[in-house]
Design a protein around this motif. Sequence first.
Motif, PDB file in Angstrom:
ATOM      1  N   ASP A 171      26.027 124.781  95.370  1.00  0.00           N
ATOM      2  CA  ASP A 171      24.629 124.526  95.696  1.00  0.00           C
ATOM      3  C   ASP A 171      24.467 124.237  97.184  1.00  0.00           C
ATOM      4  N   ALA A 172      23.240 124.014  97.609  1.00  0.00           N
ATOM      5  CA  ALA A 172      22.933 123.831  99.028  1.00  0.00           C
ATOM      6  C   ALA A 172      22.550 122.385  99.331  1.00  0.00           C
ATOM      7  N   VAL A 217      19.379 118.002  98.756  1.00  0.00           N
ATOM      8  CA  VAL A 217      20.234 118.842  97.921  1.00  0.00           C
ATOM      9  C   VAL A 217      19.345 119.707  97.032  1.00  0.00           C
ATOM     10  N   ALA A 218      19.650 121.006  96.972  1.00  0.00           N
ATOM     11  CA  ALA A 218      18.880 121.926  96.129  1.00  0.00           C
ATOM     12  C   ALA A 218      19.840 122.794  95.327  1.00  0.00           C
ATOM     13  N   LYS A 219      19.617 122.870  94.039  1.00  0.00           N
ATOM     14  CA  LYS A 219      20.448 123.707  93.183  1.00  0.00           C
ATOM     15  C   LYS A 219      20.212 125.171  93.528  1.00  0.00           C
ATOM     16  N   PHE A 220      21.300 125.924  93.654  1.00  0.00           N
ATOM     17  CA  PHE A 220      21.174 127.347  93.975  1.00  0.00           C
ATOM     18  C   PHE A 220      20.818 128.157  92.737  1.00  0.00           C
ATOM     19  N   GLU A 258      20.796 112.045  95.837  1.00  0.00           N
ATOM     20  CA  GLU A 258      21.544 112.237  94.600  1.00  0.00           C
ATOM     21  C   GLU A 258      22.230 113.599  94.622  1.00  0.00           C
ATOM     22  N   GLY A 259      23.514 113.608  94.332  1.00  0.00           N
ATOM     23  CA  GLY A 259      24.282 114.844  94.355  1.00  0.00           C
ATOM     24  C   GLY A 259      24.856 115.183  95.709  1.00  0.00           C
TER      25      GLY A 259
END
Length: 210
Positions: free
Chosen positions: A81-82, A98-101, A128-129
């Motif tokens: 992820d990014a 944080v952003a899920k790809f 978070e993450g």
Amino acid sequence: MKFLDASWERNEHFSFFQSRKNPCFSVSFSVNLANVYAFKMQHGYRLTDCLYFAAMLAANRVNSFRQRIVDLRPVEFESIDAAFTYIPKGRTLHCNCVAKFDAKFSVFSSNISAARALADQNPTLCPEGGAAQSLIYFSCVPDIPILSATNPWGDPWVDSVPRFLFGKMDDSGNTTMAIEALHSFIDGVHLTEFYKLLTQITESPQQYFC
């Protein structure tokens, strides 16, 4: 996530480079974004969303860019992820997001927008993450035509996330991209594979940004 054992083709290289005090390397190269910029203007997207998507799509397709260290052992993630810097509304200093790809651009772009909105409400350097190894760290310096870059790193047995940095885009659509990563996982052959994929994506955004 799967652990990579002694049968892993790169096991000797991993042990060799991880024995160095600083196993990181940095490389910079030019990327033409003229077609991506035209696509962005046509559809009203943010250029950074397009940059992150192109780089993430290419990185997820190269095994070595999904390899990290977890519990002092080399692993390979199924996907990554990014994590990216962002200056929240009303502030002058950046925070981290944080952003899920997702291989579908519209979904990934929505994930980025949601991460920015969350940061506007609760800006932090430790989202978070953000401590996960299954990430790529992104930054942009849109006003500086960068030639090279280095980043802060922690213990390379704990901190194994590659850093990607984009610089200023000139009038021809050219920008510089800098990559810093662990040589323990990535060689020139892997960088070449990534570069070729990234070039294909940026030259034909209509084909990949679906």
